[in-house]
Every structure is written in structure tokens, then in C-alpha cells.
Scaffold this motif. Sequence first.
Motif, PDB file in Angstrom:
ATOM      1  N   SER A  53     -19.803  26.430  24.256  1.00 30.70           N
ATOM      2  CA  SER A  53     -20.892  26.364  23.283  1.00 30.70           C
ATOM      3  C   SER A  53     -22.213  25.978  23.946  1.00 30.70           C
ATOM      4  CB  SER A  53     -20.534  25.349  22.186  1.00 30.70           C
ATOM      5  OG  SER A  53     -21.598  25.168  21.289  1.00 30.70           O
ATOM      6  N   VAL A  54     -22.174  25.001  24.861  1.00 29.54           N
ATOM      7  CA  VAL A  54     -23.388  24.581  25.562  1.00 29.54           C
ATOM      8  C   VAL A  54     -23.887  25.693  26.477  1.00 29.54           C
ATOM      9  CG1 VAL A  54     -24.297  22.976  27.296  1.00 29.54           C
ATOM     10  CG2 VAL A  54     -22.906  22.114  25.403  1.00 29.54           C
ATOM     11  N   HIS A  55     -22.956  26.370  27.146  1.00 27.91           N
ATOM     12  CA  HIS A  55     -23.349  27.489  28.007  1.00 27.91           C
ATOM     13  C   HIS A  55     -24.023  28.584  27.175  1.00 27.91           C
ATOM     14  CE1 HIS A  55     -23.182  30.176  31.463  1.00 27.91           C
ATOM     15  NE2 HIS A  55     -22.709  31.110  30.657  1.00 27.91           N
ATOM     16  N   ARG A  56     -23.455  28.892  26.017  1.00 30.50           N
ATOM     17  CA  ARG A  56     -24.039  29.904  25.127  1.00 30.50           C
ATOM     18  C   ARG A  56     -25.414  29.453  24.633  1.00 30.50           C
ATOM     19  NH1 ARG A  56     -20.413  31.511  20.110  1.00 30.50           N
ATOM     20  NH2 ARG A  56     -20.687  29.278  19.675  1.00 30.50           N
ATOM     21  N   PHE A  57     -25.541  28.173  24.306  1.00 30.87           N
ATOM     22  CA  PHE A  57     -26.835  27.639  23.890  1.00 30.87           C
ATOM     23  C   PHE A  57     -27.889  27.864  24.966  1.00 30.87           C
ATOM     24  CE2 PHE A  57     -29.748  24.114  24.617  1.00 30.87           C
ATOM     25  CZ  PHE A  57     -30.514  24.144  23.467  1.00 30.87           C
ATOM     26  N   SER A  90     -15.782  28.656  35.618  1.00 30.10           N
ATOM     27  CA  SER A  90     -16.287  30.004  35.862  1.00 30.10           C
ATOM     28  C   SER A  90     -15.793  30.973  34.799  1.00 30.10           C
ATOM     29  CB  SER A  90     -15.861  30.471  37.262  1.00 30.10           C
ATOM     30  OG  SER A  90     -16.305  31.773  37.511  1.00 30.10           O
ATOM     31  N   TYR A  91     -14.527  30.857  34.453  1.00 33.54           N
ATOM     32  CA  TYR A  91     -13.937  31.728  33.433  1.00 33.54           C
ATOM     33  C   TYR A  91     -14.659  31.544  32.097  1.00 33.54           C
ATOM     34  CZ  TYR A  91     -10.357  33.803  30.383  1.00 33.54           C
ATOM     35  OH  TYR A  91      -9.689  34.571  29.450  1.00 33.54           O
ATOM     36  N   VAL A  92     -14.814  30.298  31.680  1.00 35.05           N
ATOM     37  CA  VAL A  92     -15.436  30.019  30.384  1.00 35.05           C
ATOM     38  C   VAL A  92     -16.900  30.449  30.384  1.00 35.05           C
ATOM     39  CG1 VAL A  92     -16.094  28.189  28.766  1.00 35.05           C
ATOM     40  CG2 VAL A  92     -13.850  28.143  29.867  1.00 35.05           C
ATOM     41  N   SER A  93     -17.596  30.245  31.506  1.00 38.84           N
ATOM     42  CA  SER A  93     -19.021  30.592  31.588  1.00 38.84           C
ATOM     43  C   SER A  93     -19.262  32.087  31.544  1.00 38.84           C
ATOM     44  CB  SER A  93     -19.630  30.023  32.872  1.00 38.84           C
ATOM     45  OG  SER A  93     -19.558  28.626  32.892  1.00 38.84           O
ATOM     46  N   PHE A 118     -26.270  31.078  14.784  1.00 35.38           N
ATOM     47  CA  PHE A 118     -27.117  30.750  15.922  1.00 35.38           C
ATOM     48  C   PHE A 118     -28.038  29.572  15.584  1.00 35.38           C
ATOM     49  CE2 PHE A 118     -31.242  32.250  18.141  1.00 35.38           C
ATOM     50  CZ  PHE A 118     -31.044  31.380  19.198  1.00 35.38           C
ATOM     51  N   ILE A 119     -28.720  29.633  14.466  1.00 34.94           N
ATOM     52  CA  ILE A 119     -29.662  28.582  14.075  1.00 34.94           C
ATOM     53  C   ILE A 119     -28.940  27.260  13.864  1.00 34.94           C
ATOM     54  CG2 ILE A 119     -31.249  27.826  12.268  1.00 34.94           C
ATOM     55  CD1 ILE A 119     -32.018  30.803  11.902  1.00 34.94           C
ATOM     56  N   LYS A 120     -27.789  27.307  13.201  1.00 33.81           N
ATOM     57  CA  LYS A 120     -27.040  26.082  12.916  1.00 33.81           C
ATOM     58  C   LYS A 120     -26.595  25.392  14.201  1.00 33.81           C
ATOM     59  CE  LYS A 120     -22.950  24.320  10.495  1.00 33.81           C
ATOM     60  NZ  LYS A 120     -21.769  24.677   9.661  1.00 33.81           N
ATOM     61  N   GLU A 155     -26.603  38.958  21.172  1.00 34.35           N
ATOM     62  CA  GLU A 155     -26.471  39.082  22.628  1.00 34.35           C
ATOM     63  C   GLU A 155     -25.719  37.887  23.222  1.00 34.35           C
ATOM     64  OE1 GLU A 155     -29.200  39.781  26.645  1.00 34.35           O
ATOM     65  OE2 GLU A 155     -29.987  40.294  24.662  1.00 34.35           O
ATOM     66  N   CYS A 156     -25.862  36.722  22.600  1.00 31.55           N
ATOM     67  CA  CYS A 156     -25.227  35.501  23.115  1.00 31.55           C
ATOM     68  C   CYS A 156     -23.876  35.217  22.475  1.00 31.55           C
ATOM     69  CB  CYS A 156     -26.160  34.308  22.922  1.00 31.55           C
ATOM     70  SG  CYS A 156     -27.669  34.418  23.924  1.00 31.55           S
ATOM     71  N   GLY A 157     -23.435  36.100  21.577  1.00 31.55           N
ATOM     72  CA  GLY A 157     -22.086  35.961  21.043  1.00 31.55           C
ATOM     73  C   GLY A 157     -21.964  35.149  19.777  1.00 31.55           C
ATOM     74  N   TYR A 158     -23.093  34.852  19.101  1.00 24.31           N
ATOM     75  CA  TYR A 158     -23.005  34.174  17.812  1.00 24.31           C
ATOM     76  C   TYR A 158     -22.591  35.173  16.738  1.00 24.31           C
ATOM     77  CZ  TYR A 158     -25.499  30.320  20.078  1.00 24.31           C
ATOM     78  OH  TYR A 158     -25.847  29.302  20.914  1.00 24.31           O
TER      79      TYR A 158
END
Length: 257
Positions: A206-210, A165-168, A239-241, A230-233
Motif C-alpha cells: 500500500s505504501v509503495h502504491r501510494f 522486490s516481489y511486492v514492489s 485512491f483518495i481514501k 495506473e497505480c492499481g486502485y
Amino acid sequence: MRDRVFFPSDILKPFVKNYWTCRHDADVMEVMYPSGCIELCIDISSNDTIRHRGNNSMKVPDLEVLGHWTIPTMAALKKGNTCIITRFQPYASSLFFPNPASDFTNESIDLCNIFYKESDDFYNRLMEQRSIEHKVAVLETFLIQRLINNKKNNRQLKLVEHLCSYVSNTDSFDIQNLSAYYGFSERYIQKLFMDWIGITPQKFFSVHRFNRSLELLRSSQASLTSIAFECGYYDQAHFIKEFKSYTGLTPSQVKKL
């Protein structure tokens, strides 16, 4: 495509997100997106599915434990292919399978290699049912029995749930901050994630951000730069990479699918 969604009974609700059926009405080569969860996929159509990962290909078993995918992966699905998919909460798969969750990462494991005859009996009972509702009921009974039989440490489970939950819910990830907040060593937290979730806390973030970026890509007309920030990249290039590292495609290519 997703067809019908079913929600778990009360005893399984803390550990299972949902069940859903997926049917394909034409032959398709489908991009697999990392979900951040381990899944149990049951082929109820007896149509062979071929998984492509890098230069390797494999036939998918009828009862498949699908771990985290952190590299580009495709699935060749035939017309009429139908599956029932159980999506577990990120922290909960180890309640149902004896293996450390990391055993499933970037793997497609035959459930029969885990539970042997029990898996065969379960699959036969499920396939005897005529309706999807009755198949899901057999699936629920199987999972409840696995949950009852598990010997996992419930204190660890609660801790991992809180860590997830914290990481998400953070916009950026720092293992030192996570360690300091919960008062456990970085090494211990890393081990918990590998045992219970199957990937490192950094990769989980990273997967959650994706997935946040994928949702925005599909639902909004925002520019790639706006989605990236907005997603923290760090920037659009970052983001693209990262997006391409999971899918083999750029965000622009996925948006056109």
C-alpha cells in the motif's frame, strides 16, 4: 527541501539507499509522506523540531530513528533547521539496530535510548566536523561498525529482500499468491515483514502504491482517475481514501502544495 545527496560506500551500498541533507530557509509546517523505508535523521542545527501526529505532539530528538508512518503526520520546522538523513533499504534497518523494525513503526525513537554512550560519542564526533562531507564520513564509519557487529541471519535477509522486490513489482497484492510463490506460510511471511521491515506485506504494498501515485501526481497532468487506475486502485474514491489515510490531505490538496 532536499539539498545534497550522497551515496554510500561499497560495503553499505546493498543496505543504504542514500544520505541527503535537508535545510529549511523559513519556518514551515511540513507534511510527512510515508517513504516505505526506515530512516536515521540527525539534526545538525540544534533547532527544535516538533512532530504532530493526531492529537499528540513531541519534540524530535537530535538523533532520531524514524520508523514507517502509516497515519497522517506533520513536522513543525524552524528556519535554519538542517538534517542529515540516512534512508535504509526497506529490508535492511535490522542490520543496524537491535530492535525488531516494528518497534519503530509510527514512532520517533531517540538513538541514545538504543545505543546509549555510543550514540553520544558518535554525535559528538559528527558535530566536531566542519564540512557536510566529513560529517557523512563519520556517519558511514558508525554504520559500518554497526553492520560488522550485527548477528542477523543472512539467509533471512536475502529472503526478505526478494519478498520486498516481489511486492514492489506487482500491480496487486495477495498474500496467498506470495506464500505459494515462495513456499512459506502466510504467518511466517507476516512475521518476517514485521521483524525486518516493520509493517505487514499488505501495508508495504500500500505504501509503495501510494508513492507511485505521489510521483505521478507531482510529475504529470494526468487526472486523478487515470493515476488511480495506473497505480492499481479500484477507482478514484479508493485512491483518495487511501491517500488521505497517509497524509490527512486529498491528492488535489497535495498537488497544490
